[in-house]
Enzyme design. Structure first.
Site: not given
Ligand code: PRP
Length: 182
Positions: A165, A100, A159, A152, A44, A103, A131
Protein backbone atom coordinates in the site's frame (compact mmCIF):
# COMPACT_ATOMS: atom_id res chain seq x y z
CA UNK A 1 13.25 -2.55 -1.52
CA UNK A 2 9.60 -2.91 -2.60
CA UNK A 3 10.52 -1.98 -6.20
CA UNK A 4 12.13 -5.37 -6.76
CA UNK A 5 8.71 -7.09 -6.59
CA UNK A 6 7.23 -4.82 -9.27
CA UNK A 7 7.08 -6.01 -12.88
CA UNK A 8 6.02 -2.67 -14.36
CA UNK A 9 4.75 0.75 -13.35
CA UNK A 10 1.19 1.43 -14.47
CA UNK A 11 0.63 4.91 -13.00
CA UNK A 12 3.78 6.84 -12.08
CA UNK A 13 4.11 9.47 -9.34
CA UNK A 14 4.03 12.20 -12.01
CA UNK A 15 0.90 10.68 -13.56
CA UNK A 16 -0.72 10.65 -10.11
CA UNK A 17 0.11 14.32 -9.54
CA UNK A 18 -1.40 15.27 -12.90
CA UNK A 19 -4.52 13.18 -12.31
CA UNK A 20 -5.03 14.64 -8.83
CA UNK A 21 -4.66 18.24 -10.13
CA UNK A 22 -7.25 17.65 -12.83
CA UNK A 23 -9.71 15.96 -10.45
CA UNK A 24 -9.18 18.77 -7.93
CA UNK A 25 -10.19 21.36 -10.52
CA UNK A 26 -13.28 19.41 -11.60
CA UNK A 27 -14.46 18.72 -8.05
CA UNK A 28 -13.77 22.27 -6.85
CA UNK A 29 -15.85 23.60 -9.76
CA UNK A 30 -18.78 21.31 -8.83
CA UNK A 31 -18.68 21.40 -5.02
CA UNK A 32 -17.37 24.84 -4.00
CA UNK A 33 -20.73 25.94 -2.56
CA UNK A 34 -21.98 22.58 -1.19
CA UNK A 35 -19.96 21.94 2.00
CA UNK A 36 -19.81 18.20 1.17
CA UNK A 37 -18.68 15.29 3.28
CA UNK A 38 -15.64 13.85 1.50
CA UNK A 39 -15.93 10.23 2.60
CA UNK A 40 -12.96 7.92 2.19
CA UNK A 41 -13.40 4.17 2.07
CA UNK A 42 -10.55 2.73 4.08
CA UNK A 43 -7.97 1.51 3.78
CA UNK A 44 -7.15 1.86 0.08
CA UNK A 45 -8.26 5.49 -0.21
CA UNK A 46 -5.62 6.89 2.15
CA UNK A 47 -2.77 8.06 -0.15
CA UNK A 48 -5.12 9.22 -2.91
CA UNK A 49 -7.45 11.05 -0.55
CA UNK A 50 -4.53 12.72 1.23
CA UNK A 51 -3.34 14.13 -2.11
CA UNK A 52 -6.83 15.03 -3.32
CA UNK A 53 -7.78 16.95 -0.17
CA UNK A 54 -4.83 19.29 -0.70
CA UNK A 55 -6.21 20.46 -4.06
CA UNK A 56 -9.88 20.85 -3.05
CA UNK A 57 -10.21 24.59 -2.58
CA UNK A 58 -13.50 24.92 -0.64
CA UNK A 59 -15.02 24.06 2.75
CA UNK A 60 -15.64 20.38 3.28
CA UNK A 61 -15.90 17.78 6.03
CA UNK A 62 -13.66 14.72 6.06
CA UNK A 63 -15.01 11.33 7.11
CA UNK A 64 -14.12 7.67 6.74
CA UNK A 65 -15.77 4.29 6.58
CA UNK A 66 -13.93 1.03 6.66
CA UNK A 67 -15.45 -1.31 4.14
CA UNK A 68 -13.82 -4.41 2.72
CA UNK A 69 -14.61 -7.07 0.18
CA UNK A 70 -11.27 -8.55 -0.86
CA UNK A 71 -10.21 -9.71 2.58
CA UNK A 72 -6.54 -9.68 1.54
CA UNK A 73 -6.48 -11.74 -1.67
CA UNK A 74 -6.46 -10.82 -5.34
CA UNK A 75 -10.17 -11.30 -6.04
CA UNK A 76 -13.27 -9.70 -4.58
CA UNK A 77 -15.13 -12.14 -2.32
CA UNK A 78 -18.46 -10.45 -3.02
CA UNK A 79 -19.02 -10.13 0.71
CA UNK A 80 -19.09 -6.36 1.40
CA UNK A 81 -18.51 -5.82 5.10
CA UNK A 82 -18.75 -2.56 7.04
CA UNK A 83 -15.98 -2.77 9.62
CA UNK A 84 -16.32 0.87 10.76
CA UNK A 85 -19.24 3.15 10.02
CA UNK A 86 -18.88 6.92 9.57
CA UNK A 87 -19.58 9.06 12.62
CA UNK A 88 -21.20 12.09 10.89
CA UNK A 89 -24.91 12.06 10.02
CA UNK A 90 -25.40 12.19 6.25
CA UNK A 91 -29.06 13.21 6.12
CA UNK A 92 -29.40 16.22 3.82
CA UNK A 93 -25.65 16.28 3.06
CA UNK A 94 -23.82 16.03 -0.24
CA UNK A 95 -21.40 13.11 -0.05
CA UNK A 96 -18.36 12.59 -2.26
CA UNK A 97 -17.17 8.99 -1.89
CA UNK A 98 -13.44 8.61 -2.45
CA UNK A 99 -12.01 5.32 -3.68
CA UNK A 100 -8.66 4.04 -4.88
CA UNK A 101 -10.27 1.60 -7.34
CA UNK A 102 -13.64 0.39 -8.56
CA UNK A 103 -13.64 -3.13 -9.92
CA UNK A 104 -16.78 -5.26 -9.61
CA UNK A 105 -18.62 -2.18 -8.30
CA UNK A 106 -20.02 -4.14 -5.36
CA UNK A 107 -18.39 -2.02 -2.65
CA UNK A 108 -19.27 1.36 -4.09
CA UNK A 109 -22.80 0.33 -5.02
CA UNK A 110 -23.48 -1.04 -1.54
CA UNK A 111 -22.13 2.09 0.17
CA UNK A 112 -23.85 4.53 -2.23
CA UNK A 113 -27.19 2.78 -1.73
CA UNK A 114 -26.73 2.84 2.04
CA UNK A 115 -25.97 6.59 2.10
CA UNK A 116 -28.97 7.39 -0.11
CA UNK A 117 -31.15 5.22 2.13
CA UNK A 118 -29.90 7.29 5.09
CA UNK A 119 -31.06 10.47 3.35
CA UNK A 120 -27.92 11.94 1.77
CA UNK A 121 -28.86 14.86 -0.53
CA UNK A 122 -26.53 13.45 -3.20
CA UNK A 123 -23.85 10.80 -3.51
CA UNK A 124 -21.09 11.06 -6.08
CA UNK A 125 -17.91 9.07 -6.48
CA UNK A 126 -14.33 9.94 -7.26
CA UNK A 127 -11.92 7.10 -7.93
CA UNK A 128 -8.24 7.12 -8.79
CA UNK A 129 -8.71 4.01 -10.95
CA UNK A 130 -11.65 2.44 -12.69
CA UNK A 131 -11.60 -1.12 -13.99
CA UNK A 132 -14.80 -1.18 -16.10
CA UNK A 133 -14.18 -4.70 -17.45
CA UNK A 134 -14.45 -6.06 -13.93
CA UNK A 135 -18.01 -4.82 -13.34
CA UNK A 136 -20.62 -7.13 -11.86
CA UNK A 137 -22.85 -4.31 -10.56
CA UNK A 138 -23.79 -1.50 -12.96
CA UNK A 139 -21.94 1.56 -11.75
CA UNK A 140 -20.37 4.59 -13.42
CA UNK A 141 -18.16 6.80 -11.21
CA UNK A 142 -18.60 10.57 -11.53
CA UNK A 143 -14.88 11.44 -11.50
CA UNK A 144 -12.31 8.97 -12.83
CA UNK A 145 -8.56 9.37 -12.51
CA UNK A 146 -7.59 6.64 -14.98
CA UNK A 147 -9.40 3.69 -16.57
CA UNK A 148 -7.24 0.60 -16.36
CA UNK A 149 -7.42 -2.90 -17.89
CA UNK A 150 -8.47 -5.95 -15.88
CA UNK A 151 -5.13 -6.61 -14.23
CA UNK A 152 -4.25 -6.86 -10.55
CA UNK A 153 -2.33 -3.79 -9.38
CA UNK A 154 -0.77 -2.71 -6.10
CA UNK A 155 0.60 0.49 -4.61
CA UNK A 156 -0.66 3.95 -3.73
CA UNK A 157 -3.19 2.40 -1.34
CA UNK A 158 -3.79 -0.92 -3.05
CA UNK A 159 -2.54 -4.05 -1.33
CA UNK A 160 -1.67 -7.65 -1.88
CA UNK A 161 -2.28 -9.36 1.45
CA UNK A 162 -1.93 -5.97 3.20
CA UNK A 163 1.50 -5.26 1.64
CA UNK A 164 2.56 -2.69 -0.97
CA UNK A 165 0.00 0.00 0.00
CA UNK A 166 2.94 2.30 0.72
CA UNK A 167 4.43 2.19 -2.79
CA UNK A 168 4.33 5.78 -4.12
CA UNK A 169 3.03 4.63 -7.54
CA UNK A 170 0.70 1.97 -8.96
CA UNK A 171 2.34 -1.10 -10.43
CA UNK A 172 1.95 -4.71 -11.46
CA UNK A 173 3.43 -7.35 -9.15
CA UNK A 174 5.88 -9.94 -10.43
CA UNK A 175 4.22 -13.31 -10.72
CA UNK A 176 6.63 -15.01 -8.32
CA UNK A 177 5.22 -12.92 -5.48
CA UNK A 178 1.96 -14.90 -5.69
CA UNK A 179 3.49 -18.23 -6.47
CA UNK A 180 6.28 -18.29 -3.87
CA UNK A 181 4.51 -16.74 -0.91
CA UNK A 182 5.51 -18.11 2.49
C1 PRP B 1 -10.82 -2.50 -2.53
C2 PRP B 1 -10.92 -1.06 -3.00
C3 PRP B 1 -12.40 -0.85 -3.15
C4 PRP B 1 -12.90 -2.22 -3.55
C5 PRP B 1 -13.13 -2.24 -5.03
O1 PRP B 1 -11.01 -2.53 -1.16
O2 PRP B 1 -10.35 -0.17 -2.08
O3 PRP B 1 -13.01 -0.46 -1.93
O4 PRP B 1 -11.89 -3.16 -3.20
O5 PRP B 1 -13.55 -3.49 -5.45
P1 PRP B 1 -15.02 -3.81 -5.93
O6 PRP B 1 -15.42 -2.76 -6.93
O7 PRP B 1 -14.87 -5.17 -6.57
O8 PRP B 1 -15.95 -3.85 -4.74
P2 PRP B 1 -10.74 -3.82 -0.24
O9 PRP B 1 -12.02 -4.56 -0.03
O10 PRP B 1 -9.60 -4.61 -0.81
O11 PRP B 1 -10.33 -3.14 1.14
P3 PRP B 1 -9.09 -2.15 1.41
O12 PRP B 1 -9.47 -0.80 0.83
O13 PRP B 1 -8.98 -2.12 2.89
O14 PRP B 1 -7.88 -2.75 0.73
Amino acid sequence: MLDKDIESVLISQTDIQNIVSRLGREITRDYHDRFPIVLGLLKGCVPFMAELLKVLDFHLEVAFMNVSSYHGGIESTGDVRIDMDLASPVKGRHVLLTEDIIDTGRTIKAVSDLLLYRGAASVKVVTLMDKPEGRIKDFVPDYIGRSIPKIFVVGFGLDYEERYRNLPYVGVLKEHVYTTKE
